[in-house]
Design a protein around this motif. Structure first.
Motif, PDB file in Angstrom:
ATOM      1  N   ARG A  79      -6.156 -33.117 -20.391  1.00 14.60           N
ATOM      2  CA  ARG A  79      -6.058 -33.836 -21.668  1.00 14.60           C
ATOM      3  C   ARG A  79      -6.929 -33.214 -22.753  1.00 14.60           C
ATOM      4  O   ARG A  79      -6.565 -33.210 -23.933  1.00 14.60           O
ATOM      5  CB  ARG A  79      -6.439 -35.299 -21.476  1.00 14.60           C
ATOM      6  CG  ARG A  79      -6.466 -36.104 -22.774  1.00 14.60           C
ATOM      7  CD  ARG A  79      -6.661 -37.589 -22.537  1.00 14.60           C
ATOM      8  NE  ARG A  79      -5.487 -38.196 -21.923  1.00 14.60           N
ATOM      9  CZ  ARG A  79      -5.347 -39.515 -21.733  1.00 14.60           C
ATOM     10  NH1 ARG A  79      -6.318 -40.334 -22.102  1.00 14.60           N
ATOM     11  NH2 ARG A  79      -4.262 -39.998 -21.173  1.00 14.60           N
ATOM     12  N   TYR A  80      -8.116 -32.693 -22.376  1.00 11.87           N
ATOM     13  CA  TYR A  80      -9.106 -32.313 -23.384  1.00 11.87           C
ATOM     14  C   TYR A  80      -9.485 -30.833 -23.350  1.00 11.87           C
ATOM     15  O   TYR A  80     -10.478 -30.437 -23.972  1.00 11.87           O
ATOM     16  CB  TYR A  80     -10.392 -33.126 -23.190  1.00 11.87           C
ATOM     17  CG  TYR A  80     -10.242 -34.599 -23.473  1.00 11.87           C
ATOM     18  CD1 TYR A  80     -10.287 -35.086 -24.776  1.00 11.87           C
ATOM     19  CD2 TYR A  80     -10.068 -35.511 -22.430  1.00 11.87           C
ATOM     20  CE1 TYR A  80     -10.175 -36.446 -25.039  1.00 11.87           C
ATOM     21  CE2 TYR A  80      -9.952 -36.871 -22.673  1.00 11.87           C
ATOM     22  CZ  TYR A  80     -10.010 -37.331 -23.994  1.00 11.87           C
ATOM     23  OH  TYR A  80      -9.893 -38.676 -24.239  1.00 11.87           O
ATOM     24  N   GLY A  87     -22.415 -31.850 -24.302  1.00 10.65           N
ATOM     25  CA  GLY A  87     -22.847 -33.230 -24.489  1.00 10.65           C
ATOM     26  C   GLY A  87     -21.761 -34.267 -24.348  1.00 10.65           C
ATOM     27  O   GLY A  87     -22.054 -35.467 -24.343  1.00 10.65           O
ATOM     28  N   ASP A  88     -20.496 -33.859 -24.216  1.00  8.33           N
ATOM     29  CA  ASP A  88     -19.413 -34.827 -24.061  1.00  8.33           C
ATOM     30  C   ASP A  88     -19.489 -35.521 -22.695  1.00  8.33           C
ATOM     31  O   ASP A  88     -19.901 -34.919 -21.691  1.00  8.33           O
ATOM     32  CB  ASP A  88     -18.050 -34.146 -24.180  1.00  8.33           C
ATOM     33  CG  ASP A  88     -17.694 -33.760 -25.607  1.00  8.33           C
ATOM     34  OD1 ASP A  88     -18.483 -34.074 -26.520  1.00  8.33           O
ATOM     35  OD2 ASP A  88     -16.636 -33.134 -25.801  1.00  8.33           O
ATOM     36  N   GLY A 109     -18.754 -34.824 -17.100  1.00 12.38           N
ATOM     37  CA  GLY A 109     -19.289 -34.094 -18.233  1.00 12.38           C
ATOM     38  C   GLY A 109     -19.077 -32.600 -18.088  1.00 12.38           C
ATOM     39  O   GLY A 109     -19.386 -32.033 -17.036  1.00 12.38           O
ATOM     40  N   PRO A 110     -18.537 -31.930 -19.109  1.00 11.60           N
ATOM     41  CA  PRO A 110     -18.458 -30.463 -19.071  1.00 11.60           C
ATOM     42  C   PRO A 110     -19.862 -29.872 -19.193  1.00 11.60           C
ATOM     43  O   PRO A 110     -20.692 -30.368 -19.953  1.00 11.60           O
ATOM     44  CB  PRO A 110     -17.590 -30.125 -20.289  1.00 11.60           C
ATOM     45  CG  PRO A 110     -17.804 -31.277 -21.232  1.00 11.60           C
ATOM     46  CD  PRO A 110     -18.032 -32.487 -20.375  1.00 11.60           C
ATOM     47  N   ILE A 156     -16.205 -41.009 -24.130  1.00 11.03           N
ATOM     48  CA  ILE A 156     -17.055 -42.102 -24.600  1.00 11.03           C
ATOM     49  C   ILE A 156     -18.349 -41.595 -25.228  1.00 11.03           C
ATOM     50  O   ILE A 156     -19.049 -42.349 -25.888  1.00 11.03           O
ATOM     51  CB  ILE A 156     -17.382 -43.095 -23.467  1.00 11.03           C
ATOM     52  CG1 ILE A 156     -18.176 -42.420 -22.350  1.00 11.03           C
ATOM     53  CG2 ILE A 156     -16.134 -43.755 -22.937  1.00 11.03           C
ATOM     54  CD1 ILE A 156     -18.799 -43.403 -21.378  1.00 11.03           C
ATOM     55  N   VAL A 157     -18.691 -40.321 -24.989  1.00 11.94           N
ATOM     56  CA  VAL A 157     -19.836 -39.678 -25.631  1.00 11.94           C
ATOM     57  C   VAL A 157     -19.345 -38.355 -26.217  1.00 11.94           C
ATOM     58  O   VAL A 157     -18.707 -37.560 -25.519  1.00 11.94           O
ATOM     59  CB  VAL A 157     -20.991 -39.424 -24.649  1.00 11.94           C
ATOM     60  CG1 VAL A 157     -22.134 -38.688 -25.335  1.00 11.94           C
ATOM     61  CG2 VAL A 157     -21.494 -40.731 -24.044  1.00 11.94           C
ATOM     62  N   SER A 158     -19.636 -38.118 -27.479  1.00 12.96           N
ATOM     63  CA  SER A 158     -19.193 -36.896 -28.144  1.00 12.96           C
ATOM     64  C   SER A 158     -20.410 -36.135 -28.662  1.00 12.96           C
ATOM     65  O   SER A 158     -21.176 -36.661 -29.490  1.00 12.96           O
ATOM     66  CB  SER A 158     -18.261 -37.230 -29.310  1.00 12.96           C
ATOM     67  OG  SER A 158     -17.883 -36.061 -30.006  1.00 12.96           O
ATOM     68  N   LYS A 159     -20.600 -34.935 -28.133  1.00 11.66           N
ATOM     69  CA  LYS A 159     -21.714 -34.080 -28.567  1.00 11.66           C
ATOM     70  C   LYS A 159     -23.049 -34.832 -28.485  1.00 11.66           C
ATOM     71  O   LYS A 159     -23.839 -34.818 -29.426  1.00 11.66           O
ATOM     72  CB  LYS A 159     -21.454 -33.549 -29.972  1.00 11.66           C
ATOM     73  CG  LYS A 159     -20.169 -32.739 -30.097  1.00 11.66           C
ATOM     74  CD  LYS A 159     -19.925 -32.269 -31.526  1.00 11.66           C
ATOM     75  CE  LYS A 159     -18.619 -31.514 -31.644  1.00 11.66           C
ATOM     76  NZ  LYS A 159     -18.328 -31.081 -33.023  1.00 11.66           N
TER      77      LYS A 159
END
Length: 571
Positions: A79-80, A87-88, A109-110, A156-159
């Motif tokens: 999807r992404y 930080g994602d 998390g990547p 749910i968390v971006s950068k």
């Protein structure tokens, strides 16, 4: 440009590093979690994966989870892939995508090193309340829409910055907001720990050598699996069993498995298993495959960690219309109930191909006793606790007693001291269940008795299985005892449910739960007299059972009576 290579020593260093890294991640999760089911029970799993979502390192916890985490990471990648940043954090819990119930939330998390994607960290943990029709786990659901909030792969968390709208949505859909947020942050902490540890290694050897070492690890796993399967006796083996019911009806549910060994290939076919059922024992295909991988691993190369190269010789065939291939809107809350039986069936089939490691069946289900109260004046609390039981005897060894079932692996019962501190419940008995292990040359392990006295009015629920197909014996050994429960009210009334949806009970009610035992292996009359005597002295076997089933008689002081003891038969 020459391709980077990793020598054998570097490969071994990386192999041990990824396992150590996963252990550090799990420690961070357990130490940070808010709910006892994670920090005491350890209903969780963590993993370190490569940049394609292939498994590299795992840690103790619930092994059933680990074999499916790679599928979750690959869903996030799908999807992404073009929209991931340092930080994602992504989460998902959809039963049809990751296979388990909605309580099991996977955070992913990547992991980046100097701006380059080098892998993924993942942490799956059981959230105590996910907004189902009952607090905690519901025993009566007939649709996924009864079971709580359902999430596909979701950022749910971006950068490194939490997305407020998603955190608001998650906390609005649980009765335990602070606990849920604390457990989610613990999962994020585990992922950040993995990224920090991985960065330390990449600073020393660089991403190219690291990837080369990972490729070596995967190839070694493939080679070892091919060699192990090729060494087995070719053939087709079948076995079937029955679950007691689906939780809402009374009819037994069939589970069937056929295993074929053909050279270096292993084919597992679930044709003949029941179709989807009304109750909540349906299971997503991803988790079904994960359970079969776990059963495979208990018998084949168990000393080697699972990696992205494992199971390349194993093919799983699941019919479309099957409880092990759940589709919307099938209920999946108790997805693992059929998996325990499925694993025992596979191990029994493998035992025919590798008799030197033959193993009788274990008690097979999580055997859950749950208690809770949502009274805001008294304090909101939930306890959902699996219970240990007996494992099957095997060639050369008795089965283990009081060990958690195969699905749950490293899961631990909550100590009575912690339980009584956190909840208005007293643990009045926690003991081995005498005579519950199947008899045999190698005895099956015993189940346990665990009794709970309610110290206040609250809700109670039960989910116990495998009374119709208890842990079966092999090669002349007998079956273990099935589970049994008793609820004793303050006025003396009793009832004996195995499964029961939550309802309110008065202060003073006593819940007595008894888990099943493992099957025995081999002729019980071949068990040496001294071993039978030790079983009786230690309280695992009664003198009456010893005489009736093993042919060993005892005097009042528990010394052996030779005159009444039958002669031993060859083992």
């Amino acid at each position: 440009m020459a391709t980077a290579a990793a020598d054998p020593i570097t490969t071994e260093v990386v192999r041990n590093f990824v396992i150590s890294c996963a252990q550090d991640m799990n420690a961070a999760l357990w130490r940070s979690a808010f709910s006892a089911i994670i920090y005491e029970g350890r209903d969780s799993a963590v993993a370190l994966l490569d940049d394609k979502g292939n498994m590299l390192g795992q840690s103790t916890g619930v092994p059933l989870f680990v074999g499916a985490i790679d599928a979750c990471v690959k869903l996030v990648l799908e999807r992404y892939r073009e929209d991931m940043h340092p930080g994602d954090i992504f989460v998902l819990n959809d039963s049809y995508l990751q296979g388990t119930h909605l309580h099991d939330v996977t955070a992913i998390g990547p992991l980046f090193h100097k701006g380059e994607l080098v892998g993924f960290g993942a942490a799956r943990a059981h959230w105590q309340d996910i907004g189902a029709i009952d607090p905690g786990s519901t025993m009566g659901s007939t649709s996924i829409y009864h079971e709580g909030i359902r999430l596909g792969p979701t950022r749910i968390v971006s950068k490194f910055k939490p997305i407020p709208e998603w955190f608001d949505l998650l906390t609005r859909n649980t009765r335990l907001k602070e606990m849920t947020l604390g457990d989610l942050n613990a999962q994020i902490t585990a992922i950040r720990t993995g990224e920090r540890r991985l960065g330390q290694v990449l600073d020393r050897i660089g991403p190219d050598v690291y990837r080369a070492a990972c490729a070596n690890i995967f190839e070694q796993a493939r080679l070892l699996d091919r060699q192990a399967i090729a060494a087995l006796k070719d053939g087709t083996y079948s076995r079937e069993g029955w679950l007691d019911n689906d939780g809402v009806g009374s009819e037994p549910v069939k589970v069937a498995l056929t295993l074929t060994i053909d050279g270096e290939r292993m084919i597992i076919d679930l044709e003949g298993s029941s179709g989807p059922v009304e109750g909540s024992i349906n299971c997503g295909a991803v988790q079904t495959v994960s359970m079969l991988r776990l059963a495979y691993k208990t018998m084949i190369n168990p000393e080697r960690a699972i990696t992205g190269g494992s199971f390349s010789t194993m093919e799983v065939r699941i019919p479309d219309n099957c409880l092990f291939n759940a589709r919307e809107p099938a209920a999946c809350e108790w997805y693992f109930t059929g998996l325990g039986l499925l694993a025992d069936l596979m191990i029994s089939c493998l035992s025919q191909s590798m008799p030197e490691k033959a193993t009788a069946a274990h008690y097979g289900d999580s055997m859950v006793a749950a208690f809770f109260d949502m009274d805001p004046d008294k304090g909101q609390w939930i306890s959902v606790e699996p219970t240990a039981g007996g494992w099957g005897g095997t060639v050369g060894s008795d089965g283990e007693s009081a060990l958690i079932n195969l699905c749950n692996g490293g899961f631990r019962n909550i100590p009575a001291e912690v339980y009584e501190t956190k909840f208005p419940v007293r643990v009045e008995e926690f003991s081995l269940r005498r005579d519950s292990g199947g008899v045999g040359r190698w005895r099956g392990g015993c189940g346990v008795v665990r009794s709970y006295r309610l110290l206040d009015d609250c809700y109670g629920a039960l989910w116990f299985e495998r009374s119709k197909t208890p842990g079966w014996g092999l090669a002349g050994g007998s079956d273990g005892a099935g589970p049994s429960n008793e609820i004793v009210y303050p006025d003396g009334r009793t009832e004996t449910p195995l499964k029961m949806r939550a309802r309110r009970f008065p202060k003073g009610t006593l819940f007595v739960t008894r888990t099943g035992g493992g099957g025995g292996y081999g002729n019980p009359k071949a068990r040496p007299v001294e071993e039978v005597r030790l079983d009786v002295v230690s309280g695992l076997v009664s003198a009456e059972e010893a005489l009736a089933r093993y042919g060993v008689a005892f005097n009042a002081d528990l010394s052996v009576d030779p005159a009444r003891t039958e002669a031993r038969q060859p083992g």
